[in-house]
Design a protein around this motif. Sequence first.
Motif, PDB file in Angstrom:
ATOM      1  N   ARG A   1       0.841  -1.208   0.000  1.00  0.00           N
ATOM      2  CA  ARG A   1       0.000   0.000   0.000  1.00  0.00           C
ATOM      3  C   ARG A   1       0.871   1.251   0.000  1.00  0.00           C
ATOM      4  O   ARG A   1       0.611   2.210  -0.711  1.00  0.00           O
ATOM      5  N   GLU A   2       1.936   1.239   0.792  1.00  0.00           N
ATOM      6  CA  GLU A   2       2.811   2.407   0.873  1.00  0.00           C
ATOM      7  C   GLU A   2       3.510   2.665  -0.466  1.00  0.00           C
ATOM      8  O   GLU A   2       3.621   3.788  -0.924  1.00  0.00           O
ATOM      9  N   GLU A   3       3.959   1.582  -1.075  1.00  0.00           N
ATOM     10  CA  GLU A   3       4.666   1.771  -2.341  1.00  0.00           C
ATOM     11  C   GLU A   3       3.710   2.314  -3.400  1.00  0.00           C
ATOM     12  O   GLU A   3       4.067   3.159  -4.208  1.00  0.00           O
ATOM     13  N   PHE A   4       2.469   1.837  -3.348  1.00  0.00           N
ATOM     14  CA  PHE A   4       1.475   2.329  -4.296  1.00  0.00           C
ATOM     15  C   PHE A   4       1.213   3.824  -4.043  1.00  0.00           C
ATOM     16  O   PHE A   4       1.246   4.646  -4.942  1.00  0.00           O
ATOM     17  N   ALA A   5       0.992   4.147  -2.740  1.00  0.00           N
ATOM     18  CA  ALA A   5       0.688   5.542  -2.385  1.00  0.00           C
ATOM     19  C   ALA A   5       1.850   6.463  -2.749  1.00  0.00           C
ATOM     20  O   ALA A   5       1.658   7.564  -3.263  1.00  0.00           O
ATOM     21  N   ALA A   6       3.085   5.967  -2.502  1.00  0.00           N
ATOM     22  CA  ALA A   6       4.251   6.800  -2.795  1.00  0.00           C
ATOM     23  C   ALA A   6       4.342   7.065  -4.291  1.00  0.00           C
ATOM     24  O   ALA A   6       4.618   8.176  -4.727  1.00  0.00           O
ATOM     25  N   GLY A   7       4.082   6.021  -5.058  1.00  0.00           N
ATOM     26  CA  GLY A   7       4.111   6.172  -6.510  1.00  0.00           C
ATOM     27  C   GLY A   7       3.133   7.247  -6.928  1.00  0.00           C
ATOM     28  O   GLY A   7       3.461   8.135  -7.710  1.00  0.00           O
ATOM     29  N   VAL A   8       1.942   7.185  -6.383  1.00  0.00           N
ATOM     30  CA  VAL A   8       0.906   8.157  -6.742  1.00  0.00           C
ATOM     31  C   VAL A   8       1.343   9.563  -6.329  1.00  0.00           C
ATOM     32  O   VAL A   8       1.252  10.506  -7.094  1.00  0.00           O
ATOM     33  N   ARG A   9       1.877   9.675  -5.078  1.00  0.00           N
ATOM     34  CA  ARG A   9       2.289  10.992  -4.568  1.00  0.00           C
ATOM     35  C   ARG A   9       3.323  11.659  -5.476  1.00  0.00           C
ATOM     36  O   ARG A   9       3.139  12.763  -5.945  1.00  0.00           O
ATOM     37  N   PHE A  10       4.419  10.943  -5.712  1.00  0.00           N
ATOM     38  CA  PHE A  10       5.486  11.551  -6.498  1.00  0.00           C
ATOM     39  C   PHE A  10       5.072  11.719  -7.944  1.00  0.00           C
ATOM     40  O   PHE A  10       5.342  12.718  -8.580  1.00  0.00           O
ATOM     41  N   ALA A  11       4.392  10.679  -8.422  1.00  0.00           N
ATOM     42  CA  ALA A  11       4.017  10.731  -9.826  1.00  0.00           C
ATOM     43  C   ALA A  11       3.110  11.923 -10.074  1.00  0.00           C
ATOM     44  O   ALA A  11       3.317  12.669 -11.020  1.00  0.00           O
ATOM     45  N   THR A  12       2.139  12.146  -9.215  1.00  0.00           N
ATOM     46  CA  THR A  12       1.227  13.255  -9.493  1.00  0.00           C
ATOM     47  C   THR A  12       1.957  14.581  -9.423  1.00  0.00           C
ATOM     48  O   THR A  12       1.727  15.451 -10.247  1.00  0.00           O
ATOM     49  N   GLY A  13       2.859  14.731  -8.450  1.00  0.00           N
ATOM     50  CA  GLY A  13       3.585  16.002  -8.351  1.00  0.00           C
ATOM     51  C   GLY A  13       4.487  16.243  -9.541  1.00  0.00           C
ATOM     52  O   GLY A  13       4.305  17.186 -10.298  1.00  0.00           O
ATOM     53  N   ALA A  14       5.439  15.326  -9.724  1.00  0.00           N
ATOM     54  CA  ALA A  14       6.467  15.566 -10.733  1.00  0.00           C
ATOM     55  C   ALA A  14       5.955  15.353 -12.151  1.00  0.00           C
ATOM     56  O   ALA A  14       6.294  16.093 -13.065  1.00  0.00           O
ATOM     57  N   ARG A  15       5.098  14.366 -12.333  1.00  0.00           N
ATOM     58  CA  ARG A  15       4.680  14.050 -13.699  1.00  0.00           C
ATOM     59  C   ARG A  15       3.718  15.095 -14.248  1.00  0.00           C
ATOM     60  O   ARG A  15       3.720  15.366 -15.437  1.00  0.00           O
ATOM     61  N   MET A  16       2.912  15.659 -13.356  1.00  0.00           N
ATOM     62  CA  MET A  16       1.972  16.681 -13.824  1.00  0.00           C
ATOM     63  C   MET A  16       2.726  17.819 -14.508  1.00  0.00           C
ATOM     64  O   MET A  16       2.290  18.382 -15.500  1.00  0.00           O
ATOM     65  N   VAL A  17       3.870  18.120 -13.898  1.00  0.00           N
ATOM     66  CA  VAL A  17       4.697  19.203 -14.418  1.00  0.00           C
ATOM     67  C   VAL A  17       5.071  18.932 -15.868  1.00  0.00           C
ATOM     68  O   VAL A  17       4.896  19.754 -16.757  1.00  0.00           O
ATOM     69  N   VAL A  18       5.584  17.736 -16.083  1.00  0.00           N
ATOM     70  CA  VAL A  18       6.066  17.400 -17.416  1.00  0.00           C
ATOM     71  C   VAL A  18       4.897  17.314 -18.382  1.00  0.00           C
ATOM     72  O   VAL A  18       4.956  17.794 -19.511  1.00  0.00           O
ATOM     73  N   ARG A  19       3.810  16.708 -17.909  1.00  0.00           N
ATOM     74  CA  ARG A  19       2.665  16.526 -18.809  1.00  0.00           C
ATOM     75  C   ARG A  19       2.030  17.855 -19.176  1.00  0.00           C
ATOM     76  O   ARG A  19       1.532  18.015 -20.283  1.00  0.00           O
TER      77      ARG A  19
END
Length: 606
Positions: free
Chosen positions: A183-201
Amino acid sequence: MVSDEQIRTHALVHQGGWGEPAARSKLWRIANDLRRRAGFDICAIEVRRSDDRMEFVAIATDDPAARELEGQSSPLDAMFPVIDLGEVIGLFTFIPHEAVTDEAHASIEPYVVTPDLPYSDDPDAWHPQDMLVARLYDASNRLRAFVYFDVPCSLRRPSHDDLVKLSEDLDVTLQAIITTIEREEFAAGVRFATGARMVVRSADSRHGLPDLLRLATEELQKSFRATVLAVDVFGEALAMHPPGAVTMEDMPLLQAVRDSARRCWDRQRVLLVDGTGVWGDDQLAETSGGPLADLMTCHDWMELIVVPIGAGDEALGMLAIARGFGIASWSDDESSAALDVGHDLGRAILNARASERERQAAEELRRVDDYRTGLIATLAHELKNPIGVVAGHAEMLSMLDEEHDLPPAALVSLEAITRGADRLAILVDDLTTLSKVGDPAHELEAVPVDLGRLAMSVIDQSALAAGQRDIKLVYDAPPEPLIVLGDTTSLTSVITNLVTNAISYSDDGGSVRLALWCRDEEVVVECTDAGLGISSEDLTQLFTEFFRSTNREALVRPGTGLGLTITRRIVERHGGRIEVESELGSGSTFRVCLPLAVAPEAVVLT
Ligand code: ADP
């Protein structure tokens, strides 16, 4: 009993690489519960990170020395030489110290703390180097964690039966560890992905590559808490935030890191350089470990992380994230998020390059088109005067003929000159119209036009030409106005061109029908003849400038091959379309559809 405050402080103090404080606290509670229920002084949970290192995430114990290990990590395979020597009982593996060889012990030595226990010569007493470990696998049989138990409260080794019973008792709790990790690894993926990836997208392809990189470096520097963040797209200028923070003088080192980034892309992993060395690429560690360490010292960096950027099989660049001291160390979750960013950036780079190519191609096309329109306009303009002179002199000669009869041969020449001048004049007119309708800067004046009346006047004007060749003209339209918004002169030339062609390419005695009607939101103008028709090959090129049918019979009739090109351009500039159906030898139907203007009764006709 440990208080919540202790748990919170504990989790915050021990900033390891894996997981958020809340998840680490949860694992710590589980470890604490496990040691109590199993009757041991120490229970430690070691979690497997995505870089294949095992990190002590929670160590529940009253022994401060053992807790020192929290947040420390060791290579995944360091433990196996010892664990493989043990006996598997239920969920546990028990490794009595006497089974551990010196060599196996040496492999784990740097990563363990041996508890201080009173010496006993009782063979059933727990020895400081005895180990009891549970290996936790997830549903896809991937090792996710080790759970160690050390120092039984009884100070006696657990019996076979004890371990079988303990396996049953602790089964559900051990499963809860895997759930917590996942669960933590999933949540962490979502956390970082939404922050950093939104920028690039969000940096879409409207941005050119330099703008995209500038935006990306600025935002990613914040997202990844970097002291300096650089994006190096191979073959492009390096983008960095803060700008100019580092000047890269050691080109061989940069090249070595780029090569390493390519290898990292193939293996989908990041590269980490810290005070202890280079992790993630042995080849780079071997060739450039020293220069990289110097670079770190020179800039006072704690860590340098290199993330490959790419798309498909191709590595396109790398993201370099440098962290100074005092910033939390690079976490495992960040590695996964950074790899995702590498993918997003790869796609964004390809998009930006494709848009750039499209922009250049469109620009090139526009330049060619401008040149062509200009050339046609100039040609038409320059030809007008000499043609006027030729036509004028031909007229003078024919007037001369009225006063003094010219010799018959001169009259034949005069006729030929007049015919040629007339054809040239038509060509120049067509060229002038083409350059106007092809020029977006030349605006059409849009007024409400009744196409019905306009078509009727074209029929009237064509009656003479049709009559001369015994061609029947049929006009069929409803009595009410059929209003479109447009330029009267241009729309007249559209209908004139269709009717003129229909007459031209009909045999004597044929018939031409011009019909108009309203359909949905458009006015349809249809011109049908039973003339020469057009072959299917010719149909594909019909609207190309200067194209004339390959059909011999059509070619002998005068024409410039510009009429239909002009017609289509005018129709399209009015928001309409032109269709054609034809068969060689069976006649043709040209259909023009133009948007119907609203409220026809309110319209003032021109
Ligand atoms: P032009 O008639 O001056 O040659 P257009 O662009 O109007 O130029 O037409 C292009 C060619 O299409 C013509 O040369 C002719 O061969 C063919 N075409 C056009 N209209 C008809 C028609 N109604 N029937 C047969 N062929 C036609």
